[in-house]
Design an enzyme around this catalytic site. Structure first.
Site, mmCIF file in Angstrom:
data_model
loop_
_atom_site.group_PDB
_atom_site.id
_atom_site.type_symbol
_atom_site.label_atom_id
_atom_site.label_comp_id
_atom_site.label_asym_id
_atom_site.label_seq_id
_atom_site.Cartn_x
_atom_site.Cartn_y
_atom_site.Cartn_z
ATOM 1 N N ASP A 41 0.826 -1.217 -0.144
ATOM 2 C CA ASP A 41 -0.162 0.106 -0.152
ATOM 3 C C ASP A 41 0.957 1.317 0.016
ATOM 4 O O ASP A 41 0.573 2.168 -0.813
ATOM 5 C CB ASP A 41 -0.801 0.065 1.237
ATOM 6 N N GLU A 113 -2.256 -5.455 -3.627
ATOM 7 C CA GLU A 113 -1.342 -4.676 -2.900
ATOM 8 C C GLU A 113 -0.177 -5.527 -2.312
ATOM 9 O O GLU A 113 0.990 -5.103 -2.234
ATOM 10 C CB GLU A 113 -1.896 -4.056 -1.743
#
Length: 223
Positions: A41, A113
C-alpha cells in the site's frame, strides 16, 4: 512446485514463497498477506503519486490527490485483480471460500497490494515500482476530468458559491432499520431548485453524497 509468477503479471519472483504468501488470506492461516499488503500500500501510493506528478504537470495538488485516490481505491485495484484472475489464485480458508471471498473487492485489492509488497522485498524498489507502473499506470489515461473526481457535495457547493448563492442544506428526514442495517434518507435543499431532492443510503454521509449527486443531475437537466 510453487509458481514464480502468474499469467498476465509482468514480474517473476526469485522467491516464489513471497508470491504464495501475498496470495494467502488470513483465513487460510499463517503466514498470510496482511504485512505484505501494508508494505504494498505504501509503495503503491508513493509510486502513483510520483507517476501522476510526471505525467500530469498541469494538475494542481488537490487534483493530483483526487486522481491518486481514484487509482489506489479498492474498486480500481479489484478491477485490475480481476483482469489478472487473482481470484483464481488467492488462498482462502473454508469459510471465506464458501462465502465467495475470492470475488470480494477488498480481498482482491488486498492481494494485489500484497503482491506489490512482495515484489519490493523480492526484487527491490526499482523492480517493484516498475511493476506498479505497468499494472496500475495505464489507468491514468482513462481517468475522468479532475473536476469530475470531486465528490458530489464539493461539486455542488462550488457550483453554488460560483453563482453567489447559499450553500445547500442537508436534512435527515428518515432513519429506518436495525443498527447494522440502518438506512438514512437525506433531503438536499438548493435555491436553484423548486423542491428539495432526496436520497437514501446506509450512512448519513453516503446519503448526503447521493442527494448532492441527484441535485447536480437535476440542475444539469434544467440548465
Amino acid at each position: 512446485m510453487r509458481p514464480a509468477s502468474l499469467p498476465g503479471l509482468p514480474y517473476t519472483f526469485d522467491d516464489p514463497g513471497l508470491l504464495e504468501q501475498a496470495l494467502t488470506h488470513r483465513s487460510c492461516g499463517n503466514p498470510h498477506n496482511e504485512r505484505l499488503e501494508f508494505l504494498g500500500d505504501a509503495l503503491l501510493n508513493f509510486t502513483i503519486a510520483a507517476l501522476l506528478y510526471r505525467r500530469r504537470p498541469e494538475a494542481a495538488e488537490g487534483d493530483l490527490s483526487r486522481m491518486r485516490a481514484r487509482l489506489v481505491r479498492d474498486r480500481t485495484l479489484a478491477e485490475i485483480a480481476r483482469e489478472l484472475d487473482l481470484g483464481d489464485h488467492v488462498r482462502l480458508g473454508p469459510g471465506e471460500l464458501k462465502s465467495g471471498g475470492y470475488l470480494r473487492e477488498s480481498i482482491l485489492a488486498d492481494a494485489l497490494e500484497a503482491i506489490f509488497g512482495a515484489a519490493l522485498l523480492d526484487g527491490g524498489v526499482v523492480a517493484a515500482r516498475e511493476l506498479v507502473e505497468a499494472v496500475v499506470g495505464p489507468r491514468i489515461d482513462t481517468l475522468p476530468a479532475a473536476e469530475l473526481l470531486k465528490d458530489p457535495k464539493t461539486r455542488l457547493q462550488e457550483l453554488l458559491q460560483g453563482k453567489g448563492l447559499a450553500l445547500p442544506e442537508y436534512i435527515v428526514v428518515d432513519e429506518q432499520g436495525a443498527d447494522h442495517l440502518r438506512q438514512f434518507t437525506v433531503e438536499c435543499g438548493v435555491d436553484l431548485l423548486d423542491a428539495p431532492v432526496q436520497a437514501t443510503a446506509g450512512s448519513r454521509r453516503k446519503a448526503e453524497q447521493a442527494a448532492a449527486r441527484a441535485a447536480l443531475e437535476r440542475l444539469e437537466a434544467t440548465s
